[in-house]
Design a protein around this motif. Structure first.
Motif, PDB file in Angstrom:
ATOM      1  N   GLU A   1     -16.224  -3.537  -9.165  1.00 35.05           N
ATOM      2  CA  GLU A   1     -15.339  -2.960 -10.179  1.00 35.05           C
ATOM      3  C   GLU A   1     -15.907  -1.699 -10.799  1.00 35.05           C
ATOM      4  O   GLU A   1     -15.172  -0.735 -11.068  1.00 35.05           O
ATOM      5  CB  GLU A   1     -15.071  -4.008 -11.251  1.00 35.05           C
ATOM      6  CG  GLU A   1     -13.991  -3.635 -12.237  1.00 35.05           C
ATOM      7  CD  GLU A   1     -13.658  -4.789 -13.164  1.00 35.05           C
ATOM      8  OE1 GLU A   1     -12.691  -4.652 -13.933  1.00 35.05           O
ATOM      9  OE2 GLU A   1     -14.377  -5.816 -13.123  1.00 35.05           O
TER      10      GLU A   1
ATOM     11  N   SER B   1      -9.263  -9.073  -6.634  1.00 33.98           N
ATOM     12  CA  SER B   1      -8.324 -10.078  -7.131  1.00 33.98           C
ATOM     13  C   SER B   1      -8.778 -11.482  -6.761  1.00 33.98           C
ATOM     14  O   SER B   1      -8.696 -12.412  -7.572  1.00 33.98           O
ATOM     15  CB  SER B   1      -6.921  -9.800  -6.567  1.00 33.98           C
ATOM     16  OG  SER B   1      -6.008 -10.806  -6.962  1.00 33.98           O
TER      17      SER B   1
ATOM     18  N   ASN C   1      -7.674  -3.331  -5.590  1.00 36.89           N
ATOM     19  CA  ASN C   1      -6.373  -3.388  -6.238  1.00 36.89           C
ATOM     20  C   ASN C   1      -6.149  -4.759  -6.874  1.00 36.89           C
ATOM     21  O   ASN C   1      -6.049  -5.770  -6.185  1.00 36.89           O
ATOM     22  CB  ASN C   1      -5.259  -3.094  -5.232  1.00 36.89           C
ATOM     23  CG  ASN C   1      -3.924  -2.879  -5.919  1.00 36.89           C
ATOM     24  OD1 ASN C   1      -3.300  -3.822  -6.382  1.00 36.89           O
ATOM     25  ND2 ASN C   1      -3.490  -1.634  -5.991  1.00 36.89           N
ATOM     26  N   ARG C   2      -6.067  -4.779  -8.192  1.00 36.50           N
ATOM     27  CA  ARG C   2      -5.931  -6.045  -8.920  1.00 36.50           C
ATOM     28  C   ARG C   2      -4.580  -6.713  -8.709  1.00 36.50           C
ATOM     29  O   ARG C   2      -4.455  -7.935  -8.836  1.00 36.50           O
ATOM     30  CB  ARG C   2      -6.107  -5.795 -10.419  1.00 36.50           C
ATOM     31  CG  ARG C   2      -7.517  -5.961 -10.903  1.00 36.50           C
ATOM     32  CD  ARG C   2      -7.532  -6.139 -12.418  1.00 36.50           C
ATOM     33  NE  ARG C   2      -8.875  -6.467 -12.857  1.00 36.50           N
ATOM     34  CZ  ARG C   2      -9.802  -5.570 -13.074  1.00 36.50           C
ATOM     35  NH1 ARG C   2      -9.530  -4.291 -12.900  1.00 36.50           N
ATOM     36  NH2 ARG C   2     -11.008  -5.933 -13.460  1.00 36.50           N
TER      37      ARG C   2
ATOM     38  N   GLU D   1      -9.960   1.224  -0.478  1.00 32.81           N
ATOM     39  CA  GLU D   1      -9.926   1.016  -1.927  1.00 32.81           C
ATOM     40  C   GLU D   1      -8.861  -0.010  -2.304  1.00 32.81           C
ATOM     41  O   GLU D   1      -9.085  -0.880  -3.155  1.00 32.81           O
ATOM     42  CB  GLU D   1      -9.649   2.340  -2.636  1.00 32.81           C
ATOM     43  CG  GLU D   1      -9.588   2.227  -4.156  1.00 32.81           C
ATOM     44  CD  GLU D   1      -9.233   3.548  -4.809  1.00 32.81           C
ATOM     45  OE1 GLU D   1      -9.550   3.715  -6.002  1.00 32.81           O
ATOM     46  OE2 GLU D   1      -8.637   4.417  -4.128  1.00 32.81           O
ATOM     47  N   PHE D   2      -7.711   0.065  -1.657  1.00 36.16           N
ATOM     48  CA  PHE D   2      -6.619  -0.862  -1.961  1.00 36.16           C
ATOM     49  C   PHE D   2      -7.026  -2.303  -1.637  1.00 36.16           C
ATOM     50  O   PHE D   2      -6.816  -3.221  -2.439  1.00 36.16           O
ATOM     51  CB  PHE D   2      -5.379  -0.476  -1.161  1.00 36.16           C
ATOM     52  CG  PHE D   2      -4.153  -1.278  -1.510  1.00 36.16           C
ATOM     53  CD1 PHE D   2      -3.349  -0.902  -2.572  1.00 36.16           C
ATOM     54  CD2 PHE D   2      -3.806  -2.394  -0.774  1.00 36.16           C
ATOM     55  CE1 PHE D   2      -2.226  -1.644  -2.905  1.00 36.16           C
ATOM     56  CE2 PHE D   2      -2.687  -3.141  -1.101  1.00 36.16           C
ATOM     57  CZ  PHE D   2      -1.886  -2.771  -2.169  1.00 36.16           C
TER      58      PHE D   2
ATOM     59  N   PHE E   1      -2.755  -6.771  -5.959  1.00 39.16           N
ATOM     60  CA  PHE E   1      -2.520  -7.321  -4.618  1.00 39.16           C
ATOM     61  C   PHE E   1      -3.367  -8.580  -4.455  1.00 39.16           C
ATOM     62  O   PHE E   1      -4.597  -8.526  -4.544  1.00 39.16           O
ATOM     63  CB  PHE E   1      -2.875  -6.291  -3.539  1.00 39.16           C
ATOM     64  CG  PHE E   1      -2.559  -6.782  -2.153  1.00 39.16           C
ATOM     65  CD1 PHE E   1      -1.240  -6.978  -1.772  1.00 39.16           C
ATOM     66  CD2 PHE E   1      -3.567  -7.062  -1.249  1.00 39.16           C
ATOM     67  CE1 PHE E   1      -0.939  -7.447  -0.504  1.00 39.16           C
ATOM     68  CE2 PHE E   1      -3.277  -7.525   0.022  1.00 39.16           C
ATOM     69  CZ  PHE E   1      -1.950  -7.724   0.394  1.00 39.16           C
TER      70      PHE E   1
ATOM     71  N   SER F   1      -6.618  -8.802  -2.173  1.00 38.80           N
ATOM     72  CA  SER F   1      -7.739  -7.872  -2.330  1.00 38.80           C
ATOM     73  C   SER F   1      -8.997  -8.637  -2.722  1.00 38.80           C
ATOM     74  O   SER F   1      -8.936  -9.736  -3.284  1.00 38.80           O
ATOM     75  CB  SER F   1      -7.426  -6.808  -3.381  1.00 38.80           C
ATOM     76  OG  SER F   1      -7.534  -7.351  -4.689  1.00 38.80           O
TER      77      SER F   1
ATOM     78  N   PHE G   1       0.828  -1.212   0.000  1.00 40.93           N
ATOM     79  CA  PHE G   1       0.000   0.000   0.000  1.00 40.93           C
ATOM     80  C   PHE G   1       0.860   1.259   0.000  1.00 40.93           C
ATOM     81  O   PHE G   1       0.623   2.192  -0.774  1.00 40.93           O
ATOM     82  CB  PHE G   1      -0.908  -0.021   1.231  1.00 40.93           C
ATOM     83  CG  PHE G   1      -1.726   1.229   1.414  1.00 40.93           C
ATOM     84  CD1 PHE G   1      -2.833   1.475   0.619  1.00 40.93           C
ATOM     85  CD2 PHE G   1      -1.395   2.158   2.390  1.00 40.93           C
ATOM     86  CE1 PHE G   1      -3.595   2.628   0.790  1.00 40.93           C
ATOM     87  CE2 PHE G   1      -2.141   3.302   2.569  1.00 40.93           C
ATOM     88  CZ  PHE G   1      -3.244   3.538   1.767  1.00 40.93           C
TER      89      PHE G   1
ATOM     90  N   GLN H   1      -8.545   5.452   0.823  1.00 43.43           N
ATOM     91  CA  GLN H   1      -7.584   4.826  -0.082  1.00 43.43           C
ATOM     92  C   GLN H   1      -7.164   3.446   0.425  1.00 43.43           C
ATOM     93  O   GLN H   1      -6.928   2.533  -0.364  1.00 43.43           O
ATOM     94  CB  GLN H   1      -6.369   5.728  -0.271  1.00 43.43           C
ATOM     95  CG  GLN H   1      -6.664   6.964  -1.112  1.00 43.43           C
ATOM     96  CD  GLN H   1      -5.507   7.944  -1.110  1.00 43.43           C
ATOM     97  OE1 GLN H   1      -4.870   8.184  -0.083  1.00 43.43           O
ATOM     98  NE2 GLN H   1      -5.223   8.525  -2.272  1.00 43.43           N
TER      99      GLN H   1
ATOM    100  N   THR I   1       2.411   1.774  -3.309  1.00 39.16           N
ATOM    101  CA  THR I   1       1.442   2.187  -4.326  1.00 39.16           C
ATOM    102  C   THR I   1       1.122   3.673  -4.225  1.00 39.16           C
ATOM    103  O   THR I   1       1.073   4.381  -5.236  1.00 39.16           O
ATOM    104  CB  THR I   1       0.150   1.369  -4.194  1.00 39.16           C
ATOM    105  OG1 THR I   1       0.449  -0.019  -4.392  1.00 39.16           O
ATOM    106  CG2 THR I   1      -0.885   1.808  -5.222  1.00 39.16           C
ATOM    107  N   TYR I   2       0.908   4.164  -3.000  1.00 38.77           N
ATOM    108  CA  TYR I   2       0.485   5.557  -2.820  1.00 38.77           C
ATOM    109  C   TYR I   2       1.644   6.496  -2.504  1.00 38.77           C
ATOM    110  O   TYR I   2       1.449   7.716  -2.471  1.00 38.77           O
ATOM    111  CB  TYR I   2      -0.581   5.632  -1.723  1.00 38.77           C
ATOM    112  CG  TYR I   2      -1.912   5.092  -2.183  1.00 38.77           C
ATOM    113  CD1 TYR I   2      -2.802   5.880  -2.907  1.00 38.77           C
ATOM    114  CD2 TYR I   2      -2.271   3.773  -1.940  1.00 38.77           C
ATOM    115  CE1 TYR I   2      -4.002   5.382  -3.365  1.00 38.77           C
ATOM    116  CE2 TYR I   2      -3.478   3.261  -2.390  1.00 38.77           C
ATOM    117  CZ  TYR I   2      -4.340   4.068  -3.096  1.00 38.77           C
ATOM    118  OH  TYR I   2      -5.523   3.562  -3.547  1.00 38.77           O
TER     119      TYR I   2
END
Length: 308
Positions: free
Chosen positions: A261, A224, A215-216, A210-211, A218, A221, A195, A207, A198-199
């Motif tokens: 999504e 994923s 997040n595809r 959201e992660f 990770f 998630s 994380f 955020q 990423t940020y």
């Protein structure tokens, strides 16, 4: 493949992921109580038990939570009971599970049984369970043929990962008033380092959510994990001679993925606990659909509120 073997492999995946996910939930719960002295222990414990599907009428403290979710073999929601279920499923499918995988599962169970985890500090117990689950997963990946049986294992693991990650996020949403709630939740999911990378600096609670949700890249998630479950189902449907993506389980997973999504993140955040509960209900329904289609006649397992 015999439906009995397929079911056992599916539940090995679910049980191992459930044991690991429960250890992560316990770890973040204990850390929040240590780091935030103004946090109401009873209210936080009740929330966690409710998130795990346990109706507890008394006033629970962290010891009650540790017993019910940690090392009580008679509690169907404990990480020890989950690992016991993985061992029993592996015993039923010895002809398919590799020797190394069986030995790793059996050795780990002997490390846990008889309340042995109680003799370790709570954080160390959670770490031990988490690490041993990852050891078994790594051995399975490197010693099992990635054939039909492997896809059943991956389907169970991915489906349970959606369920457990949604419970971890739901718990964080209920404890959002604590300044370290989302930070500890990221750590509990093993996502903090990814994380931050990423940020690249300070980030908001939104955020963080959201992660963990979208997040595809990770692997833990929710999005994923839903995609991994769909891929496993596609492989199984193709192997059975069906046109992929036509089964009820596939449609439900695809609908849940599309809602995440393509939905607005702001709307998702406003009703986060409710949306996570809906995801858990979807996982339960998908489990029933998979059991009815692939495991018919093998003694179906039932998954309700975290109890098999």
């Amino acid at each position: 493949m015999l439906s009995r073997i397929a079911e056992s492999l599916f539940w090995i995946g679910r049980y191992l992921e459930r044991a690991e996910g429960t250890s992560r939930l316990l770890d973040v719960h204990l850390t929040l109580l240590l780091e935030d002295p103004v946090l109401d222990e009873e209210a936080t414990s009740l929330v966690l038990l409710r998130v795990m599907g346990i109706d507890h009428e008394a006033s629970p403290d962290h010891q009650t939570v540790l017993r019910l979710l940690g090392w009580d073999e008679s509690s169907m929601t404990s990480m020890v009971a989950a690992f016991q279920g993985a061992r029993e499923s592996a015993r039923r499918s010895r002809e398919t599970v590799s020797q190394e995988m069986w030995e790793a599962i059996n050795t780990t169970w002997n490390m846990m049984r008889g309340n042995r985890l109680q003799h370790l500090p709570a954080h160390r117990s959670c770490q031990l369970v988490r690490e041993r689950c990852q050891v078994v997963a790594g051995i399975a990946d490197s010693t099992m043929s990635h054939d039909e049986g492997w896809h059943y294992l991956m389907l169970g693991r991915s489906l349970e990962r959606v369920d457990m990650t949604s419970r971890i996020i739901e718990s964080a949403a209920y404890n959002a008033d604590s300044p370290s709630a989302w930070s500890q939740t990221l750590r509990a999911c093993g996502a903090h380092h990814a994380f931050v990378r990423t940020y690249r600096g300070l980030a908001t609670d939104q955020q963080a959510a959201e992660f963990l949700l979208l997040n595809r890249l990770f692997p833990r998630s929710v999005l994923s994990s839903l995609e991994q479950a769909e891929e496993a189902l596609t492989a199984l449907e193709t192997a059975s001679g069906r046109v992929p993506r036509t089964g009820e389980a596939h449609r439900m997973l695809g609908r849940a993925r599309a809602q995440l999504e393509y939905g607005a993140l702001e709307d998702l955040m406003q009703n986060l606990p409710e949306r996570m509960s809906q995801l858990q209900a979807t996982c339960s329904t998908v489990n029933d659909a998979v059991s009815a289609h692939y495991f018919d006649g093998s003694g179906q397992s039932v998954w309700r509120a975290g109890v098999r």
